[in-house]
Design a protein around this motif. Structure first.
Motif, PDB file in Angstrom:
ATOM      1  N   HIS A 113      46.967  46.793  41.128  1.00 41.33           N
ATOM      2  CA  HIS A 113      45.712  46.042  41.475  1.00 41.33           C
ATOM      3  C   HIS A 113      45.297  45.347  40.121  1.00 41.33           C
ATOM      4  O   HIS A 113      44.473  44.092  39.774  1.00 41.33           O
ATOM      5  CB  HIS A 113      44.606  46.778  41.486  1.00 41.33           C
ATOM      6  CG  HIS A 113      42.652  46.374  42.032  1.00 41.33           C
ATOM      7  ND1 HIS A 113      42.262  45.676  42.882  1.00 41.33           N
ATOM      8  CD2 HIS A 113      41.817  46.345  40.882  1.00 41.33           C
ATOM      9  CE1 HIS A 113      41.304  44.993  42.579  1.00 41.33           C
ATOM     10  NE2 HIS A 113      40.792  45.687  41.238  1.00 41.33           N
ATOM     11  N   ALA A 114      45.745  45.835  38.933  1.00 43.90           N
ATOM     12  CA  ALA A 114      45.802  45.130  38.099  1.00 43.90           C
ATOM     13  C   ALA A 114      46.657  44.262  37.877  1.00 43.90           C
ATOM     14  O   ALA A 114      46.320  43.054  37.736  1.00 43.90           O
ATOM     15  CB  ALA A 114      46.186  45.895  36.723  1.00 43.90           C
TER      16      ALA A 114
ATOM     17  N   ARG B  83      47.194  37.658  38.235  1.00 43.35           N
ATOM     18  CA  ARG B  83      47.824  36.396  38.463  1.00 43.35           C
ATOM     19  C   ARG B  83      47.267  36.036  39.441  1.00 43.35           C
ATOM     20  O   ARG B  83      47.407  34.531  39.551  1.00 43.35           O
ATOM     21  CB  ARG B  83      48.953  36.770  39.722  1.00 43.35           C
ATOM     22  CG  ARG B  83      49.794  36.004  40.658  1.00 43.35           C
ATOM     23  CD  ARG B  83      50.676  36.858  41.718  1.00 43.35           C
ATOM     24  NE  ARG B  83      51.300  38.124  41.068  1.00 43.35           N
ATOM     25  CZ  ARG B  83      51.237  39.284  42.151  1.00 43.35           C
ATOM     26  NH1 ARG B  83      50.733  39.658  43.275  1.00 43.35           N
ATOM     27  NH2 ARG B  83      52.236  39.661  41.641  1.00 43.35           N
ATOM     28  N   ASP B  84      45.986  36.111  39.844  1.00 36.09           N
ATOM     29  CA  ASP B  84      44.819  35.250  40.499  1.00 36.09           C
ATOM     30  C   ASP B  84      44.076  34.333  38.854  1.00 36.09           C
ATOM     31  O   ASP B  84      43.331  33.435  39.613  1.00 36.09           O
ATOM     32  CB  ASP B  84      43.749  36.367  41.044  1.00 36.09           C
ATOM     33  CG  ASP B  84      43.898  37.040  42.345  1.00 36.09           C
ATOM     34  OD1 ASP B  84      45.275  36.239  42.466  1.00 36.09           O
ATOM     35  OD2 ASP B  84      43.859  37.898  42.740  1.00 36.09           O
TER      36      ASP B  84
ATOM     37  N   GLU C 180      47.463  38.609  30.319  1.00 40.33           N
ATOM     38  CA  GLU C 180      46.751  39.595  30.922  1.00 40.33           C
ATOM     39  C   GLU C 180      48.013  39.669  32.390  1.00 40.33           C
ATOM     40  O   GLU C 180      48.007  41.510  32.406  1.00 40.33           O
ATOM     41  CB  GLU C 180      45.721  39.315  31.635  1.00 40.33           C
ATOM     42  CG  GLU C 180      43.990  39.592  31.114  1.00 40.33           C
ATOM     43  CD  GLU C 180      43.118  39.456  31.455  1.00 40.33           C
ATOM     44  OE1 GLU C 180      42.211  40.233  33.724  1.00 40.33           O
ATOM     45  OE2 GLU C 180      42.275  38.350  31.675  1.00 40.33           O
ATOM     46  N   TYR C 181      48.451  39.357  32.784  1.00 41.49           N
ATOM     47  CA  TYR C 181      49.466  39.997  33.164  1.00 41.49           C
ATOM     48  C   TYR C 181      51.051  40.145  32.394  1.00 41.49           C
ATOM     49  O   TYR C 181      51.018  40.841  33.361  1.00 41.49           O
ATOM     50  CB  TYR C 181      50.353  38.214  34.146  1.00 41.49           C
ATOM     51  CG  TYR C 181      51.468  38.491  35.660  1.00 41.49           C
ATOM     52  CD1 TYR C 181      50.759  39.103  36.662  1.00 41.49           C
ATOM     53  CD2 TYR C 181      52.499  38.217  34.696  1.00 41.49           C
ATOM     54  CE1 TYR C 181      51.967  39.417  37.145  1.00 41.49           C
ATOM     55  CE2 TYR C 181      53.601  38.519  35.442  1.00 41.49           C
ATOM     56  CZ  TYR C 181      53.438  38.907  36.501  1.00 41.49           C
ATOM     57  OH  TYR C 181      54.132  39.101  38.047  1.00 41.49           O
ATOM     58  N   ASP C 182      51.016  39.819  31.537  1.00 40.34           N
ATOM     59  CA  ASP C 182      52.249  40.491  30.675  1.00 40.34           C
ATOM     60  C   ASP C 182      51.904  41.530  30.394  1.00 40.34           C
ATOM     61  O   ASP C 182      52.748  42.906  30.615  1.00 40.34           O
ATOM     62  CB  ASP C 182      52.331  39.597  29.581  1.00 40.34           C
ATOM     63  CG  ASP C 182      53.166  38.242  29.953  1.00 40.34           C
ATOM     64  OD1 ASP C 182      53.564  38.331  31.110  1.00 40.34           O
ATOM     65  OD2 ASP C 182      53.025  37.463  28.857  1.00 40.34           O
ATOM     66  N   ALA C 183      50.585  42.124  30.448  1.00 33.90           N
ATOM     67  CA  ALA C 183      49.681  42.968  29.347  1.00 33.90           C
ATOM     68  C   ALA C 183      50.192  44.338  30.941  1.00 33.90           C
ATOM     69  O   ALA C 183      50.495  45.380  30.404  1.00 33.90           O
ATOM     70  CB  ALA C 183      48.479  43.594  29.136  1.00 33.90           C
ATOM     71  N   ALA C 184      49.896  43.756  32.296  1.00 36.06           N
ATOM     72  CA  ALA C 184      50.235  44.951  33.744  1.00 36.06           C
ATOM     73  C   ALA C 184      51.282  44.988  33.717  1.00 36.06           C
ATOM     74  O   ALA C 184      51.547  45.435  33.977  1.00 36.06           O
ATOM     75  CB  ALA C 184      49.577  44.030  34.465  1.00 36.06           C
ATOM     76  N   LYS C 185      52.201  44.348  34.033  1.00 37.97           N
ATOM     77  CA  LYS C 185      53.675  44.207  34.021  1.00 37.97           C
ATOM     78  C   LYS C 185      54.189  45.279  32.864  1.00 37.97           C
ATOM     79  O   LYS C 185      55.203  46.230  33.816  1.00 37.97           O
ATOM     80  CB  LYS C 185      54.491  42.605  33.892  1.00 37.97           C
ATOM     81  CG  LYS C 185      54.165  41.887  35.083  1.00 37.97           C
ATOM     82  CD  LYS C 185      54.303  43.048  36.218  1.00 37.97           C
ATOM     83  CE  LYS C 185      55.979  42.293  36.333  1.00 37.97           C
ATOM     84  NZ  LYS C 185      56.312  42.962  38.019  1.00 37.97           N
TER      85      LYS C 185
ATOM     86  N   GLY D 102      47.770  55.949  40.127  1.00 36.23           N
ATOM     87  CA  GLY D 102      48.544  55.249  39.146  1.00 36.23           C
ATOM     88  C   GLY D 102      49.555  53.465  40.134  1.00 36.23           C
ATOM     89  O   GLY D 102      49.116  52.943  39.161  1.00 36.23           O
ATOM     90  N   ARG D 103      49.558  53.440  40.647  1.00 37.14           N
ATOM     91  CA  ARG D 103      50.914  52.444  41.290  1.00 37.14           C
ATOM     92  C   ARG D 103      49.827  52.256  41.885  1.00 37.14           C
ATOM     93  O   ARG D 103      50.215  50.902  41.497  1.00 37.14           O
ATOM     94  CB  ARG D 103      51.595  53.254  42.020  1.00 37.14           C
ATOM     95  CG  ARG D 103      52.899  53.323  41.190  1.00 37.14           C
ATOM     96  CD  ARG D 103      54.516  53.045  42.505  1.00 37.14           C
ATOM     97  NE  ARG D 103      55.443  54.221  41.164  1.00 37.14           N
ATOM     98  CZ  ARG D 103      56.643  55.264  42.229  1.00 37.14           C
ATOM     99  NH1 ARG D 103      56.425  55.604  43.662  1.00 37.14           N
ATOM    100  NH2 ARG D 103      57.934  55.141  41.621  1.00 37.14           N
TER     101      ARG D 103
END
Length: 157
Positions: free
Chosen positions: A32-33, A38-39, A48-53, A26-27
């Motif tokens: 990876h997400a 970030r890329d 996408e970054y906000d959702a992943a965080k 899971g981690r």
């Protein structure tokens, strides 16, 4: 005060495996997400970054809660349980006095309950009503549909 829950060996092992899976696979998936998001450029405007965080925060919360459950988990020793009355891990055969229908349930902790497998929680209305009863006793159980009288036919392990 933390709530102590009692588990079978199978149930406790399942929780430990789930925690291990969350911590490893899971981690790694969340990391990876986050790296992928970030890329994609500017982090201040990257949904996408906000959702992943956010997903990472929820994942860590789930890990924390599962660790707390495991810290307060106790393994049930079936050999020390009194078989003369209904308790956790008892397999109870009951008869509905009104309809004559017979059902067999095994009383387990909330997390291990699965009605399809005939496992009901000791915290459910039926589970609570059966606890402490002996063979031949009648349990009057209040459920959302009203009151039902069950006769205890058999208790086993």
């Amino acid at each position: 005060m933390a709530k102590i829950n009692y588990y079978t060996e199978e149930g406790l092992n399942r929780l430990k495996a789930e925690l291990n899976d969350l911590k490893t696979k899971g981690r790694a998936a969340i990391a990876h997400a986050i790296a992928e998001a970030r890329d994609k450029g500017d982090l201040s405007e990257n949904a996408e970054y906000d959702a992943a965080k956010d997903a990472q925060g929820l994942h860590e919360l789930k890990i924390s809660k599962l660790e707390e459950v495991l810290a307060n988990a106790r393994l049930l020793d079936e050999s020390s349980i009194d078989a003369s009355q209904v308790s956790v891990l008892s397999k109870v055969k009951i008869k509905n006095k009104k309809t004559g229908a017979e059902v067999t349930y095994t009383l387990v902790s909330e997390e291990e309950a699965d009605l399809k497998l005939g496992r009901i929680s000791v915290g459910s209305p039926i589970g609570k009503g059966l606890l402490g009863k002996k063979v031949g006793d009648t349990a009057e159980i209040t459920i959302p549909a009203g009151k039902i009288d069950f006769e205890i036919i058999d208790i086993s392990r």
